[in-house]
Design an enzyme around this catalytic site. Structure first.
Site, PDB file in Angstrom:
ATOM      1  N   ARG A   1       3.175   4.482 -15.712  1.00  0.00           N
ATOM      2  CA  ARG A   1       3.051   5.034 -14.358  1.00  0.00           C
ATOM      3  C   ARG A   1       2.112   4.305 -13.423  1.00  0.00           C
ATOM      4  O   ARG A   1       2.429   4.090 -12.263  1.00  0.00           O
ATOM      5  CB  ARG A   1       2.572   6.488 -14.435  1.00  0.00           C
ATOM      6  CG  ARG A   1       3.676   7.478 -14.525  1.00  0.00           C
ATOM      7  CD  ARG A   1       3.132   8.880 -14.391  1.00  0.00           C
ATOM      8  NE  ARG A   1       2.539   9.101 -13.091  1.00  0.00           N
ATOM      9  CZ  ARG A   1       1.643  10.041 -12.832  1.00  0.00           C
ATOM     10  NH1 ARG A   1       1.235  10.843 -13.783  1.00  0.00           N
ATOM     11  NH2 ARG A   1       1.153  10.179 -11.622  1.00  0.00           N
TER      12      ARG A   1
ATOM     13  N   HIS B   1       7.202  -1.130  -2.531  1.00  0.00           N
ATOM     14  CA  HIS B   1       7.653  -0.303  -1.407  1.00  0.00           C
ATOM     15  C   HIS B   1       8.402  -1.148  -0.375  1.00  0.00           C
ATOM     16  O   HIS B   1       7.794  -1.589   0.611  1.00  0.00           O
ATOM     17  CB  HIS B   1       6.435   0.342  -0.723  1.00  0.00           C
ATOM     18  CG  HIS B   1       5.818   1.449  -1.508  1.00  0.00           C
ATOM     19  ND1 HIS B   1       6.153   2.769  -1.327  1.00  0.00           N
ATOM     20  CD2 HIS B   1       4.899   1.429  -2.484  1.00  0.00           C
ATOM     21  CE1 HIS B   1       5.455   3.531  -2.156  1.00  0.00           C
ATOM     22  NE2 HIS B   1       4.686   2.736  -2.868  1.00  0.00           N
TER      23      HIS B   1
ATOM     24  N   GLU C   1      10.258  -0.297   1.936  1.00  0.00           N
ATOM     25  CA  GLU C   1      10.361   0.363   3.246  1.00  0.00           C
ATOM     26  C   GLU C   1       9.157   0.046   4.133  1.00  0.00           C
ATOM     27  O   GLU C   1       9.168   0.350   5.322  1.00  0.00           O
ATOM     28  CB  GLU C   1      10.502   1.888   3.066  1.00  0.00           C
ATOM     29  CG  GLU C   1       9.235   2.659   2.733  1.00  0.00           C
ATOM     30  CD  GLU C   1       8.771   2.505   1.282  1.00  0.00           C
ATOM     31  OE1 GLU C   1       9.358   1.699   0.525  1.00  0.00           O
ATOM     32  OE2 GLU C   1       7.786   3.185   0.912  1.00  0.00           O
TER      33      GLU C   1
ATOM     34  N   CYS D   1       8.964   2.963  -6.308  1.00  0.00           N
ATOM     35  CA  CYS D   1       7.644   3.346  -6.820  1.00  0.00           C
ATOM     36  C   CYS D   1       7.702   4.671  -7.583  1.00  0.00           C
ATOM     37  O   CYS D   1       8.302   4.727  -8.646  1.00  0.00           O
ATOM     38  CB  CYS D   1       6.628   3.341  -5.691  1.00  0.00           C
ATOM     39  SG  CYS D   1       4.959   3.129  -6.313  1.00  0.00           S
TER      40      CYS D   1
ATOM     41  N   ILE E   1       1.586  -0.317  -4.387  1.00  0.00           N
ATOM     42  CA  ILE E   1       0.517   0.678  -4.202  1.00  0.00           C
ATOM     43  C   ILE E   1       0.450   1.563  -5.450  1.00  0.00           C
ATOM     44  O   ILE E   1       1.395   2.295  -5.738  1.00  0.00           O
ATOM     45  CB  ILE E   1       0.796   1.552  -2.950  1.00  0.00           C
ATOM     46  CG1 ILE E   1       0.943   0.668  -1.702  1.00  0.00           C
ATOM     47  CG2 ILE E   1      -0.334   2.571  -2.760  1.00  0.00           C
ATOM     48  CD1 ILE E   1       1.489   1.403  -0.482  1.00  0.00           C
ATOM     49  N   ARG E   2      -0.634   1.474  -6.193  1.00  0.00           N
ATOM     50  CA  ARG E   2      -0.755   2.205  -7.477  1.00  0.00           C
ATOM     51  C   ARG E   2       0.584   2.132  -8.224  1.00  0.00           C
ATOM     52  O   ARG E   2       1.134   3.140  -8.670  1.00  0.00           O
ATOM     53  CB  ARG E   2      -1.147   3.666  -7.240  1.00  0.00           C
ATOM     54  CG  ARG E   2      -2.567   3.829  -6.694  1.00  0.00           C
ATOM     55  CD  ARG E   2      -2.966   5.293  -6.550  1.00  0.00           C
ATOM     56  NE  ARG E   2      -2.108   5.993  -5.618  1.00  0.00           N
ATOM     57  CZ  ARG E   2      -1.202   6.929  -5.943  1.00  0.00           C
ATOM     58  NH1 ARG E   2      -1.051   7.306  -7.192  1.00  0.00           N
ATOM     59  NH2 ARG E   2      -0.471   7.493  -5.013  1.00  0.00           N
TER      60      ARG E   2
ATOM     61  N   GLY F   1       5.343   8.240  -3.740  1.00  0.00           N
ATOM     62  CA  GLY F   1       4.509   9.422  -3.578  1.00  0.00           C
ATOM     63  C   GLY F   1       3.801   9.668  -4.893  1.00  0.00           C
ATOM     64  O   GLY F   1       3.226   8.743  -5.462  1.00  0.00           O
ATOM     65  N   GLU F   2       3.893  10.875  -5.393  1.00  0.00           N
ATOM     66  CA  GLU F   2       3.288  11.206  -6.684  1.00  0.00           C
ATOM     67  C   GLU F   2       4.406  11.734  -7.576  1.00  0.00           C
ATOM     68  O   GLU F   2       4.989  12.779  -7.288  1.00  0.00           O
ATOM     69  CB  GLU F   2       2.197  12.271  -6.461  1.00  0.00           C
ATOM     70  CG  GLU F   2       1.156  12.308  -7.537  1.00  0.00           C
ATOM     71  CD  GLU F   2       0.472  10.957  -7.757  1.00  0.00           C
ATOM     72  OE1 GLU F   2       0.040  10.343  -6.766  1.00  0.00           O
ATOM     73  OE2 GLU F   2       0.391  10.509  -8.909  1.00  0.00           O
ATOM     74  N   SER F   3       4.691  10.975  -8.634  1.00  0.00           N
ATOM     75  CA  SER F   3       5.882  11.297  -9.430  1.00  0.00           C
ATOM     76  C   SER F   3       5.814  12.680 -10.068  1.00  0.00           C
ATOM     77  O   SER F   3       6.845  13.346 -10.227  1.00  0.00           O
ATOM     78  CB  SER F   3       6.109  10.216 -10.492  1.00  0.00           C
ATOM     79  OG  SER F   3       4.934   9.989 -11.220  1.00  0.00           O
TER      80      SER F   3
HETATM   81  N1  GLN Z   1       1.686   5.752  -9.581  1.00  0.00           N
HETATM   82  C1  GLN Z   1       2.182   6.799  -8.739  1.00  0.00           C
HETATM   83  C2  GLN Z   1       2.800   7.910  -9.585  1.00  0.00           C
HETATM   84  O1  GLN Z   1       2.667   7.955 -10.736  1.00  0.00           O
HETATM   85  C3  GLN Z   1       3.225   6.244  -7.786  1.00  0.00           C
HETATM   86  C4  GLN Z   1       2.561   5.518  -6.636  1.00  0.00           C
HETATM   87  C5  GLN Z   1       3.441   5.311  -5.440  1.00  0.00           C
HETATM   88  O2  GLN Z   1       4.537   5.857  -5.315  1.00  0.00           O
HETATM   89  N2  GLN Z   1       2.960   4.516  -4.520  1.00  0.00           N
HETATM   90  O3  GLN Z   1       3.432   8.803  -9.071  1.00  0.00           O
END
Ligand code: GLN
Length: 197
Positions: free
Chosen positions: A111, A175, A177, A84, A139-140, A52-54
């Site tokens: 990150r 990921h 999952e 992630c 993913i990112r 998600g978004e940390s």
């Molecule tokens: N880079 C994102 C973050 O800093 C994490 C991306 C993800 O969980 N797919 O939160």
């Protein structure tokens, strides 16, 4: 097996399915609970911290009083799979003041390391403990910059660790999952057993 998915953000249903699959292969049916409030984690045998978004995840788990419960879970030696953003939240240092890390995985992370190069990518990733490569979806994704002395690196991309084990915690930059393959959940939650999935 009582499994808790930290459910403030991220792939909750997918993680629940993967832990159920991994547990079923060990004849240990999993009961999965979505954790949005304090008080549920102490009853969990294993925990999942999704992506998600940390920044958001770290803020919400602190606000709800879940952060301390996750730390306590790890201190008791109970398994966690962090993926992630979950890896970033669980790390010792996220190199970003907006993320209050839990410090349960002795790594420092960058990150959005891979995200800066390419938003997302997939690769067949050799992982220590698995016979065949794992189809890993990034993913990112963060990369791990520093690994503490007790941390085992399970997989790397371009020489950078992307999956590690630190005591009871397995953490991945990708990921697991998002594929139908429960082997990473299996590695995290049944470390003493031969992989059967
Ligand atoms: N880079 C994102 C973050 O800093 C994490 C991306 C993800 O969980 N797919 O939160």
């Amino acid at each position: 097996m009582h499994a808790g998915v930290i459910a403030v953000q991220g792939d909750v249903a997918e993680h629940a399915a993967a832990v159920r699959n991994a547990a079923a292969a060990h004849d240990a049916p999993a009961e999965v609970v979505a954790v949005r409030d304090a008080g549920l984690v102490p009853d969990c045998d294993v925990l999942l911290v999704p992506g998600g978004e940390s920044t958001t995840i770290s803020r919400l788990i602190r606000r709800e009083g879940i952060a301390g419960e996750i730390r306590e879970h790890v201190a008791r030696g109970k398994p966690v799979l962090a993926t992630c953003a979950g890896l970033i939240v669980c790390s010792r240092d996220a190199n970003d003041d907006r993320v209050e890390t839990l410090g349960v995985v002795d790594v420092a992370v960058d990150r959005n390391a891979f995200g800066r190069q390419k938003d997302s990518f997939e690769t067949e990733l050799p992982v220590a403990g698995l016979d065949d490569p794992f189809h890993a979806v990034f993913i990112r994704a963060p990369a791990i910059d520093e690994v503490g002395p007790e941390v085992e690196t399970l997989a790397s991309v371009d020489g950078r660790p992307v999956a590690v084990r630190d005591g009871p915690v397995v953490a991945t930059a990708f990921h697991p999952e998002l594929t139908a393959d429960p082997r990473i959940h299996d590695l995290a939650f049944f470390p003493e057993n031969e992989v059967v999935a």
